[in-house]
Design a protein around this motif. Structure first.
Motif, PDB file in Angstrom:
ATOM      1  N   LYS A 128       0.821  -1.206   0.000  1.00 54.42           N
ATOM      2  CA  LYS A 128       0.000   0.000   0.000  1.00 54.42           C
ATOM      3  C   LYS A 128       0.861   1.264   0.000  1.00 54.42           C
ATOM      4  CE  LYS A 128      -3.862  -2.199   2.421  1.00 54.42           C
ATOM      5  NZ  LYS A 128      -4.660  -2.239   3.689  1.00 54.42           N
ATOM      6  N   ILE A 129       1.931   1.258   0.794  1.00 50.52           N
ATOM      7  CA  ILE A 129       2.765   2.454   0.935  1.00 50.52           C
ATOM      8  C   ILE A 129       3.545   2.747  -0.344  1.00 50.52           C
ATOM      9  CG2 ILE A 129       4.751   3.442   2.147  1.00 50.52           C
ATOM     10  CD1 ILE A 129       3.776   1.963   4.649  1.00 50.52           C
ATOM     11  N   TRP A 130       4.115   1.709  -0.953  1.00 54.63           N
ATOM     12  CA  TRP A 130       5.010   1.912  -2.094  1.00 54.63           C
ATOM     13  C   TRP A 130       4.358   1.600  -3.442  1.00 54.63           C
ATOM     14  CZ3 TRP A 130       9.097   4.613  -0.935  1.00 54.63           C
ATOM     15  CH2 TRP A 130       9.606   4.550   0.358  1.00 54.63           C
ATOM     16  N   GLY A 131       3.113   1.223  -3.431  1.00 52.99           N
ATOM     17  CA  GLY A 131       2.457   0.913  -4.688  1.00 52.99           C
ATOM     18  C   GLY A 131       3.051  -0.291  -5.384  1.00 52.99           C
TER      19      GLY A 131
ATOM     20  N   ALA B 138       8.486  -9.685  -5.032  1.00 54.55           N
ATOM     21  CA  ALA B 138       7.978  -8.315  -4.968  1.00 54.55           C
ATOM     22  C   ALA B 138       8.325  -7.621  -6.277  1.00 54.55           C
ATOM     23  CB  ALA B 138       8.589  -7.559  -3.782  1.00 54.55           C
ATOM     24  N   TRP B 139       7.384  -6.848  -6.804  1.00 54.96           N
ATOM     25  CA  TRP B 139       7.645  -6.216  -8.096  1.00 54.96           C
ATOM     26  C   TRP B 139       6.884  -4.902  -8.229  1.00 54.96           C
ATOM     27  CZ3 TRP B 139       4.695 -10.550  -7.349  1.00 54.96           C
ATOM     28  CH2 TRP B 139       3.353 -10.482  -7.722  1.00 54.96           C
ATOM     29  N   GLY B 140       7.388  -4.080  -9.155  1.00 53.39           N
ATOM     30  CA  GLY B 140       6.781  -2.810  -9.494  1.00 53.39           C
ATOM     31  C   GLY B 140       6.842  -2.595 -10.985  1.00 53.39           C
ATOM     32  N   PRO B 141       6.627  -1.349 -11.462  1.00 51.59           N
ATOM     33  CA  PRO B 141       6.592  -1.077 -12.901  1.00 51.59           C
ATOM     34  C   PRO B 141       7.879  -1.463 -13.634  1.00 51.59           C
ATOM     35  CG  PRO B 141       5.694   0.766 -11.662  1.00 51.59           C
ATOM     36  CD  PRO B 141       6.294  -0.162 -10.655  1.00 51.59           C
TER      37      PRO B 141
END
Length: 220
Positions: free
Chosen positions: A34-37, A59-62
């Motif tokens: 939630k905090i880091w999107g 864990a992953w992001g854009p």
């Protein structure tokens, strides 16, 4: 960016099982997302043994993705063994620990390094004093109410009644308010400092061997 990690986790003096630890990690990951999107996925526990347990995390992001092996190095069984000591040995050994930490100046060094930890250390001893004073006060009121006929009866009641109230109170309150656990922590600290925790020494050697094997396998 580091794409793969192997994290070794050694918990503090708390008998937390791998399942409880993973549940905590799952809640922390929810806040992290939630905090880091970010997005994350945590596997179930695998490779469980007497000294370790592990799970896998993604864990992953854009524009990034990380794979983590989260390995818990266990000594919760040793902590639970410490908690099995009786009331009298616990009180005797914890008072011995307090005396040693005062005489050697360790308690004051605690206060300088972290006043919060110093308060944590003395908290159960303050609870013991409070329970002892309350036991004595309640005994005094009871004796005044029943008015013993002979001085011998009054003397015996004055000794046995507060002792009985104190023991019953400790058996009831001690486990509920974690007083026993913090006293066990003080006892453990003293014994570990003086090299009296051979089981823990062997467990730490097992940890070191396990970490070395993983490091060597990763370096290949």
């Amino acid at each position: 960016m580091i794409q793969r990690r192997h994290v070794f986790h050694i918990g503090g003096y708390d008998p937390i099982t791998p399942k409880v630890q993973v549940d905590r990690l799952r809640r922390s990951l929810s806040s992290f997302d939630k905090i880091w999107g970010a997005s994350s996925r945590l596997s179930e526990i695998s490779n469980t043994s007497a000294i370790n347990a592990s799970c896998n995390l993604e864990a992953w992001g854009p524009n990034w993705k990380t794979y983590v092996t989260f390995e818990m190095l266990r000594w919760d069984d040793l902590i639970r063994c410490d908690s099995g000591v009786g009331l009298v040995p616990r009180l005797v050994q914890s008072v011995k620990a307090l005396f040693d930490f005062i005489v050697t100046g360790t308690l004051f060094k605690y206060a300088i390094a972290s006043w919060k930890y110093a308060l944590f250390f003395i908290f159960p001893y303050c609870c013991l004093l409070l329970i002892a004073f309350c036991s004595a006060g309640l005994s005094y009121l009871v004796i005044r109410f029943i008015r013993p006929t002979f001085w011998v009866e009054e003397l015996l009641l004055g000794i046995l009644l507060p002792l009985a109230i104190f023991v019953i109170s400790m058996l009831w309150i001690g486990p509920k308010r974690r007083i026993n656990h913090i006293l066990d922590d003080a006892i453990f600290s003293l014994q570990f400092l003086y090299g009296q925790k051979r089981e823990l020494d062997r467990r730490l050697s097992d940890f070191a061997e396990l970490i070395s094997k993983v490091s060597q396998a990763t370096a290949r």
